[in-house]
Design an enzyme around this catalytic site. Structure first.
Site: not given
Ligand code: AQP
Length: 332
Positions: A112, A195, A198
């Site tokens: 990030k 993966k 968002k």
């Molecule tokens: N692609 C994925 N496959 C499986 N699990 C996933 N999680 C996120 N993406 C995947 C799981 O969702 C839960 C909540 O995650 P968070 O609130 O930490 O959100 P995040 O990981 O920030 O979501 P993003 O979309 O992946 O955001 P960015 O782009 O910021 O990295 C967690 O249990 C996570 O493992």
């Protein structure tokens, strides 16, 4: 009953299918046999620049989506992280027992901060895994259901629990990750080796649960696959089809082998078309339920207050133990 805990950030207008299949689906399944604590990680969403008005709205949207997914306030405590100051308080303690080099090794921070330049990243983004350790350890859970991307942070939480217990006195339970192999990582539909996230490069790669189902069906039908025609699970050579097979299997409960058998000789068009129907059948009622729940914010407030009250009984006792063992004099 063994205890489980997990959290999710309120950082987008909708959760995506990765969040649901990787995490929230397990939350729902676990609440029957476990004492469950699930929270909306609003403090974590301050680690990157944010819009206060959007954050407030997205916190309610997050709560409504958890309820629509089947997290049941009668069986699980659902709460907002910032409603319990204990999280930030223990977060500080965790920072104080984490080595700087150890924190620097966190790959999510590296990724990030590389995007915006390390100088543009906040200290909060750097300290995020220590707050996450506090979030978890406060509840002394046996299991933490998360997606694969959180494995390293969870490993740090385990290390910090052991370190604190060893340096002071046994205070925290060392939690086990609960990561289901089949849905640990859902991939981007346009870039199936990355993966689903968002912050994806194209919106066509993400299935947002609250999108118009017609848009969602189109995204599935135009998912990137390969130049062959047989529907087969082979992550290395056919990452696109393998990802779609995983999604199909997770949403219907059908084994991958049975799905493969069903599509022998039928080609990708049929498979994607029917998967689009499966996903639409899931997201349509999910979206309706979420929107209906959002019509009554007072009820959401009530559920979140009740969840916070349940969580507080556990979190405040753990924090008091930790402070005591650290040698902090408590007010009389
Ligand atoms: N692609 C994925 N496959 C499986 N699990 C996933 N999680 C996120 N993406 C995947 C799981 O969702 C839960 C909540 O995650 P968070 O609130 O930490 O959100 P995040 O990981 O920030 O979501 P993003 O979309 O992946 O955001 P960015 O782009 O910021 O990295 C967690 O249990 C996570 O493992």
């Amino acid at each position: 009953r063994p205890r489980v805990l997990s959290g999710i950030q309120p950082t987008a207008d909708s959760y995506h299918l990765g969040n649901f299949l990787g995490a929230v689906k397990q939350w729902v399944a676990l609440q029957d046999e476990h004492e469950s604590f699930y929270f909306i990680a609003d403090l974590h969403s301050l680690t990157v620049e944010h819009d206060p008005k959007l954050l407030r709205e997205r916190t309610y949207v997050a709560a409504a989506q958890l309820l629509a997914a089947g997290v049941d306030p009668a069986r699980s405590a659902i709460f907002v992280q910032s409603h319990l100051p204990e999280h930030a308080e223990l977060g500080w303690v965790m920072q104080c027992i984490t080595g700087f080099g150890e924190a620097r090794r966190m790959t999510q921070f590296k990724d990030k901060s590389a995007k915006g330049g390390e100088g543009a990243s906040s200290v909060g983004l750097f300290a995020y895994p220590m707050l996450m350790a506090a979030d978890i350890l406060l509840y002394r859970p046996a299991y933490v259901p998360v997606g694969e991307d959180q494995r390293q942070h969870l490993e740090l939480s385990r290390d910090l629990a052991q370190r604190f217990n060893h340096r002071f006195k046994k205070t925290f339970r060392v939690p086990e990750p609960y990561i289901l192999k089949e849905t640990a990582k859902i991939y981007d539909l346009q870039e199936p080796t990355v993966k689903m996230s968002k912050s994806a490069s194209s919106p066509n790669g993400i299935i947002n649960l609250l999108d118009d189902p017609k848009v969602t069906a189109k995204k599935i039908r135009s998912a990137v696959t390969d130049s062959e025609t047989d529907v087969r699970f082979d992550v290395e050579h056919k990452p696109g089809i393998s990802n779609l097979l995983g999604i199909y299997s997770a949403l219907t409960g059908t084994s991958i082998d049975d799905i493969v058998a069903k599509y022998v000789g039928r080609g990708y068009g049929d498979f994607k078309g029917e998967l689009a129907d499966v996903v639409v059948d899931f997201v349509t009622p999910f979206r309706e339920k979420t929107l209906a729940l959002l019509d009554d914010k007072a009820e959401l407030d009530r559920i979140l207050a009740e969840g916070a009250a349940t969580a507080r009984t556990v979190a405040s006792a753990t924090l008091a133990d930790a402070y005591e063992r650290l040698g902090l004099v408590r007010p009389t």
